[in-house]
Design an enzyme around this catalytic site. Sequence first.
Site, PDB file in Angstrom:
ATOM      1  N   HIS A 170       0.834  -1.202   0.000  1.00 23.77           N
ATOM      2  CA  HIS A 170       0.000   0.000   0.000  1.00 23.77           C
ATOM      3  C   HIS A 170       0.874   1.259   0.000  1.00 23.77           C
ATOM      4  O   HIS A 170       0.445   2.324  -0.450  1.00 23.77           O
ATOM      5  CB  HIS A 170      -0.914   0.035   1.232  1.00 23.77           C
ATOM      6  CG  HIS A 170      -1.952  -1.033   1.245  1.00 23.77           C
ATOM      7  ND1 HIS A 170      -1.698  -2.308   1.696  1.00 23.77           N
ATOM      8  CD2 HIS A 170      -3.253  -1.013   0.851  1.00 23.77           C
ATOM      9  CE1 HIS A 170      -2.805  -3.028   1.595  1.00 23.77           C
ATOM     10  NE2 HIS A 170      -3.749  -2.269   1.088  1.00 23.77           N
ATOM     11  N   ASP A 217      -4.678  -6.208  -8.065  1.00 23.49           N
ATOM     12  CA  ASP A 217      -4.778  -5.581  -6.749  1.00 23.49           C
ATOM     13  C   ASP A 217      -5.031  -4.091  -7.006  1.00 23.49           C
ATOM     14  O   ASP A 217      -4.999  -3.612  -8.145  1.00 23.49           O
ATOM     15  CB  ASP A 217      -3.508  -5.814  -5.934  1.00 23.49           C
ATOM     16  CG  ASP A 217      -3.755  -5.724  -4.424  1.00 23.49           C
ATOM     17  OD1 ASP A 217      -4.827  -5.227  -4.028  1.00 23.49           O
ATOM     18  OD2 ASP A 217      -2.871  -6.136  -3.650  1.00 23.49           O
TER      19      ASP A 217
END
Length: 334
Positions: A171, A242
């Site tokens: 992230h 993702d």
Amino acid sequence: MFDLAGTRISDGEREFLRHPAAGGLILFSRNYESPDQLMTLVSEVRGLRPDILIAVDHEGGRVQRFRAGFTRLPPASAYLEADGEAGLAAAGTAGWLMAAELRAVGVDFSFAPVLDVDTGISAIIGDRAFARTPDEVTAAARAFAAGMHRAGMAAVGKHFPGHGGVAGDSHLTVPEDRRELEDLLARDLLPFSALIREDLEGIMPAHVLYSRIDAQTPCFSHFWLQTILRERMNFDGAIFSDDLSMAGAAPAGGYANRALAALEAGCDMLVVCNTPEATAAILQALEHRTASAGSARRLAAMRGRFPIDRGELLASAEWRDAVSRIQSLTGPAP
């Protein structure tokens, strides 16, 4: 596949949902107040786009988006802390319970199970992994996915080809895994291979750079998605990128470039979260593209297979027994 800002659909989000490139909606905790509110939201979404896929990250433990009104699930690592067959049975029960409760509010699928093999290195994976050996991960994930299937929900294995060997959080950065392909084939890829042989419906790649194997992270890599996943491993299910707004996707360029690169590599659906400007840019970039027949077929298999009435579910002995078994691992809900 994109997200919403709150518990209702804004005017701008209605336009996103009507866009021809919109194929899915991913829900978060901010979209949830109660089961009744969620069912209303899902109904409104499907009123605009009856064909859209609705998904959520609802693994249990740290990653469970809906809390009040849903059974609190343990992290994946909790199941094999029980002895032998009892742990596998609990994993199967949890897979069914998770899937049945989500299907009863109209959600098609959860991005689960996690197939990463824990190495003690990755805090972002950690107890989200079932175990530290490929055989144990395979056994528990197989049971969990079988429970999902029993409730009419498809399964999505993540994070291909394995996120457990890096410390970085994708992230925030681009983690680098310097292992050779043979190392991954002998360990991290084994659970993926096993569940693919049992007709796993979906896979989500990791935003990790396997620098000794390919110059691209898997979402953008023809080598990983075609040579390894489609050809060598014979995977015929849906590939979900993702989140393309994550820092781990940044090397592919701007949002539109990331989307096009992921499609060219072989992703069937692009996931973008928490960044409305990214959603707008990607929808615009894809405005004149249509899904291939193969992608359409693979994504259609992700739809919920049959409806579940929530009132009937909560009144059933099977649900009560499942809640009791899972609460023996987690304790009662706070």
